[in-house]
Design a protein around this motif. Sequence first.
Motif, PDB file in Angstrom:
ATOM      1  N   GLN A 112       0.827  -1.208   0.000  1.00  0.00           N
ATOM      2  CA  GLN A 112       0.000   0.000   0.000  1.00  0.00           C
ATOM      3  C   GLN A 112       0.861   1.257   0.000  1.00  0.00           C
ATOM      4  O   GLN A 112       0.593   2.217  -0.729  1.00  0.00           O
ATOM      5  CB  GLN A 112      -0.938   0.007   1.208  1.00  0.00           C
ATOM      6  N   GLU A 113       1.913   1.253   0.811  1.00  0.00           N
ATOM      7  CA  GLU A 113       2.821   2.410   0.850  1.00  0.00           C
ATOM      8  C   GLU A 113       3.484   2.608  -0.514  1.00  0.00           C
ATOM      9  O   GLU A 113       3.586   3.745  -1.009  1.00  0.00           O
ATOM     10  CB  GLU A 113       3.891   2.201   1.919  1.00  0.00           C
ATOM     11  N   TYR A 115       2.393   1.577  -3.415  1.00  0.00           N
ATOM     12  CA  TYR A 115       1.381   1.983  -4.396  1.00  0.00           C
ATOM     13  C   TYR A 115       1.074   3.478  -4.265  1.00  0.00           C
ATOM     14  O   TYR A 115       1.027   4.199  -5.273  1.00  0.00           O
ATOM     15  CB  TYR A 115       0.110   1.170  -4.204  1.00  0.00           C
ATOM     16  N   ASP A 116       0.888   3.937  -3.039  1.00  0.00           N
ATOM     17  CA  ASP A 116       0.579   5.355  -2.820  1.00  0.00           C
ATOM     18  C   ASP A 116       1.710   6.248  -3.325  1.00  0.00           C
ATOM     19  O   ASP A 116       1.471   7.288  -3.956  1.00  0.00           O
ATOM     20  CB  ASP A 116       0.336   5.619  -1.331  1.00  0.00           C
ATOM     21  N   LYS A 117       2.944   5.835  -3.047  1.00  0.00           N
ATOM     22  CA  LYS A 117       4.099   6.614  -3.497  1.00  0.00           C
ATOM     23  C   LYS A 117       4.169   6.623  -5.023  1.00  0.00           C
ATOM     24  O   LYS A 117       4.409   7.667  -5.651  1.00  0.00           O
ATOM     25  CB  LYS A 117       5.384   6.005  -2.924  1.00  0.00           C
ATOM     26  N   TYR A 120       1.469   8.875  -6.569  1.00  0.00           N
ATOM     27  CA  TYR A 120       1.810  10.294  -6.375  1.00  0.00           C
ATOM     28  C   TYR A 120       2.839  10.738  -7.416  1.00  0.00           C
ATOM     29  O   TYR A 120       2.699  11.797  -8.044  1.00  0.00           O
ATOM     30  CB  TYR A 120       2.346  10.515  -4.968  1.00  0.00           C
TER      31      TYR A 120
END
Length: 369
Positions: A112-113, A115-117, A120
Amino acid sequence: MIEIKHLRKEFDADTIPLKDISVTINKGDVISIIGPSGTGKSTLLRCMNMLTEPTSGSIIVEGQDITQKGCNLNEIRKKMGMVFQSFNLFGHLTIIENIMNPQITLLGRSRQEAYDKAMYLLQQVGLASKVFSYPDELSGGQQQRIAIARTLAMDPDIILFDEPTSALDPSMIGEVQSVIKMLAKSGRTMMIVTHEMDFARKISNRILFMYDGLIYEDGTPKQIFEHPKHEMTKKFIQRLSSLTYKINSTDFDIEAMNEELLAYGEKLLIEAERLSKLTLALEEICINNIAADSEIPDILVKVEYSEKLDILTMLICYKGEKFDVYTSASKLFQNLLAEPTTEVRQDDIKDDPMGYEHLISIRFRWVEE
């Protein structure tokens, strides 16, 4: 931040790309490395993250000499990202996977981390819509922007760019340069090997001119491009100049331009035949068609020569109705376009700060009989 002392690299007795390099890179520096081909520019970058092992000398990163045995290179490489001219994306992975996987395996981030990065950064480089595409579905410029996003995902302290636009068509270079300019404004430390002199001048706070395995000059863009101290630097700068013309009238002085192009060709040792082809193309496209069909023409022409590739290029940006070069009524011009040594691209331009809407790029190669 990084201190390089007496760095030397020998491949054999006759091949010594780096003879004696000493330089300090400060935090926040944006350094462009310029110079003739074969003078050790790319080798310097590869030594800095130990992809190429130096023969002697030291590279001190935040107090640690990374050339010494026992140094944890994996930790150092996390701080020093590198963007190559060949993109180096994994073809069997989607774009999002290309950016997520290094974060998970090397930084230990959760999916998840990561993917979010990744999302962005894809938004930052303008490619969020390509998240589930594969590299071969993207243009060269888009692939290079993905490669930059992948490097940024690792949160490096310094980014090394090894000729990031050299493998791209002229129409794609601008989109990659825009991303690098954005990074420069963010305060990141960057070193960029490039043959794009205008780009180097605009983006950098320092220029390193390398020649024969040495750093001949280190200065601001103004110092290097306008007031070089050494004769070798002066000769190199003179041979890399480009010409720019603004055509905003049907009465444009084509004869004066032709005289300037002739002098330019003599200085760079470009054959008269190629210059003649370029002037024919410029007059037919800009004067006889685009300007003739506009009440108030607005055309920007840039002529540049790459000694490395031996290619003479003309870029034409313009506003108004799109002109297809293949509809020209000139048989002489059509014969020129049909030659195998002439390469043509026609593109639309999006979000240009000067408002130009269309681009025509013509490259004239030289093939000896």
